[in-house]
Motif scaffolding. Structure first.
Motif, PDB file in Angstrom:
ATOM      1  N   ARG A  76      -5.926  -2.144  -4.175  1.00 64.64           N
ATOM      2  CA  ARG A  76      -6.876  -3.245  -4.215  1.00 64.64           C
ATOM      3  C   ARG A  76      -6.150  -4.580  -4.356  1.00 64.64           C
ATOM      4  O   ARG A  76      -6.488  -5.560  -3.702  1.00 64.64           O
ATOM      5  CB  ARG A  76      -7.856  -3.059  -5.368  1.00 64.64           C
ATOM      6  CG  ARG A  76      -9.002  -4.041  -5.302  1.00 64.64           C
ATOM      7  CD  ARG A  76     -10.015  -3.787  -6.387  1.00 64.64           C
ATOM      8  NE  ARG A  76     -10.072  -5.015  -7.149  1.00 64.64           N
ATOM      9  CZ  ARG A  76     -10.023  -5.120  -8.444  1.00 64.64           C
ATOM     10  NH1 ARG A  76      -9.917  -4.042  -9.178  1.00 64.64           N
ATOM     11  NH2 ARG A  76     -10.080  -6.267  -9.039  1.00 64.64           N
ATOM     12  N   ALA A  77      -5.119  -4.604  -5.206  1.00 66.46           N
ATOM     13  CA  ALA A  77      -4.372  -5.839  -5.406  1.00 66.46           C
ATOM     14  C   ALA A  77      -3.659  -6.247  -4.121  1.00 66.46           C
ATOM     15  O   ALA A  77      -3.643  -7.427  -3.764  1.00 66.46           O
ATOM     16  CB  ALA A  77      -3.357  -5.657  -6.536  1.00 66.46           C
ATOM     17  N   ARG A  78      -3.101  -5.277  -3.402  1.00 67.56           N
ATOM     18  CA  ARG A  78      -2.434  -5.610  -2.137  1.00 67.56           C
ATOM     19  C   ARG A  78      -3.437  -6.123  -1.108  1.00 67.56           C
ATOM     20  O   ARG A  78      -3.148  -7.052  -0.366  1.00 67.56           O
ATOM     21  CB  ARG A  78      -1.697  -4.393  -1.595  1.00 67.56           C
ATOM     22  CG  ARG A  78      -0.453  -4.087  -2.356  1.00 67.56           C
ATOM     23  CD  ARG A  78       0.314  -2.983  -1.725  1.00 67.56           C
ATOM     24  NE  ARG A  78       1.490  -2.689  -2.520  1.00 67.56           N
ATOM     25  CZ  ARG A  78       2.345  -1.742  -2.233  1.00 67.56           C
ATOM     26  NH1 ARG A  78       2.164  -1.000  -1.176  1.00 67.56           N
ATOM     27  NH2 ARG A  78       3.387  -1.533  -3.003  1.00 67.56           N
ATOM     28  N   VAL A  79      -4.595  -5.497  -1.068  1.00 72.80           N
ATOM     29  CA  VAL A  79      -5.622  -5.949  -0.134  1.00 72.80           C
ATOM     30  C   VAL A  79      -6.074  -7.356  -0.501  1.00 72.80           C
ATOM     31  O   VAL A  79      -6.271  -8.206   0.366  1.00 72.80           O
ATOM     32  CB  VAL A  79      -6.807  -4.957  -0.125  1.00 72.80           C
ATOM     33  CG1 VAL A  79      -8.003  -5.534   0.595  1.00 72.80           C
ATOM     34  CG2 VAL A  79      -6.386  -3.648   0.515  1.00 72.80           C
ATOM     35  N   GLU A  80      -6.225  -7.613  -1.808  1.00 71.28           N
ATOM     36  CA  GLU A  80      -6.625  -8.948  -2.253  1.00 71.28           C
ATOM     37  C   GLU A  80      -5.601  -9.988  -1.820  1.00 71.28           C
ATOM     38  O   GLU A  80      -5.960 -11.088  -1.410  1.00 71.28           O
ATOM     39  CB  GLU A  80      -6.778  -8.980  -3.776  1.00 71.28           C
ATOM     40  CG  GLU A  80      -7.873  -8.098  -4.330  1.00 71.28           C
ATOM     41  CD  GLU A  80      -9.241  -8.719  -4.211  1.00 71.28           C
ATOM     42  OE1 GLU A  80      -9.333  -9.941  -4.032  1.00 71.28           O
ATOM     43  OE2 GLU A  80     -10.229  -7.973  -4.291  1.00 71.28           O
ATOM     44  N   LEU A  81      -4.326  -9.646  -1.914  1.00 71.61           N
ATOM     45  CA  LEU A  81      -3.280 -10.587  -1.503  1.00 71.61           C
ATOM     46  C   LEU A  81      -3.272 -10.785   0.008  1.00 71.61           C
ATOM     47  O   LEU A  81      -3.138 -11.903   0.490  1.00 71.61           O
ATOM     48  CB  LEU A  81      -1.910 -10.089  -1.963  1.00 71.61           C
ATOM     49  CG  LEU A  81      -1.634 -10.199  -3.460  1.00 71.61           C
ATOM     50  CD1 LEU A  81      -0.319  -9.518  -3.798  1.00 71.61           C
ATOM     51  CD2 LEU A  81      -1.612 -11.639  -3.895  1.00 71.61           C
ATOM     52  N   GLU A  82      -3.404  -9.687   0.756  1.00 72.46           N
ATOM     53  CA  GLU A  82      -3.348  -9.789   2.215  1.00 72.46           C
ATOM     54  C   GLU A  82      -4.547 -10.544   2.776  1.00 72.46           C
ATOM     55  O   GLU A  82      -4.404 -11.312   3.722  1.00 72.46           O
ATOM     56  CB  GLU A  82      -3.274  -8.395   2.833  1.00 72.46           C
ATOM     57  CG  GLU A  82      -1.933  -7.728   2.640  1.00 72.46           C
ATOM     58  CD  GLU A  82      -1.914  -6.307   3.152  1.00 72.46           C
ATOM     59  OE1 GLU A  82      -2.935  -5.855   3.720  1.00 72.46           O
ATOM     60  OE2 GLU A  82      -0.889  -5.639   2.968  1.00 72.46           O
ATOM     61  N   GLU A  83      -5.712 -10.312   2.196  1.00 71.93           N
ATOM     62  CA  GLU A  83      -6.913 -10.971   2.704  1.00 71.93           C
ATOM     63  C   GLU A  83      -7.097 -12.365   2.118  1.00 71.93           C
ATOM     64  O   GLU A  83      -8.031 -13.061   2.484  1.00 71.93           O
ATOM     65  CB  GLU A  83      -8.133 -10.106   2.420  1.00 71.93           C
ATOM     66  CG  GLU A  83      -8.137  -8.817   3.220  1.00 71.93           C
ATOM     67  CD  GLU A  83      -9.353  -7.967   2.938  1.00 71.93           C
ATOM     68  OE1 GLU A  83     -10.180  -8.360   2.084  1.00 71.93           O
ATOM     69  OE2 GLU A  83      -9.478  -6.917   3.578  1.00 71.93           O
TER      70      GLU A  83
END
Length: 174
Positions: A76-83
């Motif tokens: 989730r944290a990686r997705v938050e950063l990527e998006e």
């Protein structure tokens, strides 16, 4: 007689009469040619044993696309950063603030150190008259000493910046 088995009229070969009737048909062999049958493989108990009676089923394997031990918060944290969501932007902004604070503090240290030297020589004139190997000490301190000092500060900043980035990645992954 020639090896050409097609009929010729006035030296010109006539078209194949089977042309267009079947693609896999071969022209008839010339007269007098014989086709001998090729003997097949001998059938015996020796050859029957070479073939397996049954095929063993391959062992089933489980395919795992994602590690179940990995926390969903990491993804989730990686997705938050990527998006670049608001939370991801906040995380990046915090990293940038830490890096800027480190750079500002080290720049302040350099400025205070290098700007204090001329003030020190002005306030203590006897310190400015000291000679080392025939060269005045202020010239050595102001002309030679800043370079190793700045190199050391640069290394220190690099190590601190890498540590901040490692901490950021560890926070994201954990």
């Amino acid at each position: 007689m020639t090896d050409d088995f097609y009929r010729r009229v006035n030296g010109v070969r006539e078209p194949d009469p089977t042309l267009g009737k079947g693609r896999n048909k071969k022209p008839a062999p010339p007269e007098g040619a014989a086709v001998e049958p090729v003997p097949g493989a001998p059938a015996g108990p020796k050859h029957e044993q070479a073939k397996p009676e049954h095929h063993a089923k391959p062992k089933r394997q489980r395919v795992i696309l994602a590690d179940p031990r990995q926390a969903t918060s990491t993804l989730r944290a990686r997705v938050e950063l990527e998006e670049q969501t608001s939370w991801g932007k906040l995380l990046v902004r915090d990293l940038v603030k830490i890096q800027l604070r480190t750079a500002s503090l080290l720049a302040l240290l350099v400025m205070v150190t290098l700007c204090s030297l001329p003030v020190l020589f002005y306030l203590i004139p006897s310190f400015g008259r000291v000679m080392v190997v025939g060269i005045p000490l202020p010239w050595l301190i102001l002309g030679v000493a800043p370079f190793p000092f700045l190199f050391g500060i640069g290394l220190w900043y690099n190590r601190l910046a890498e540590r901040h980035e490692r901490d950021f990645v560890d926070m994201i992954e954990n």
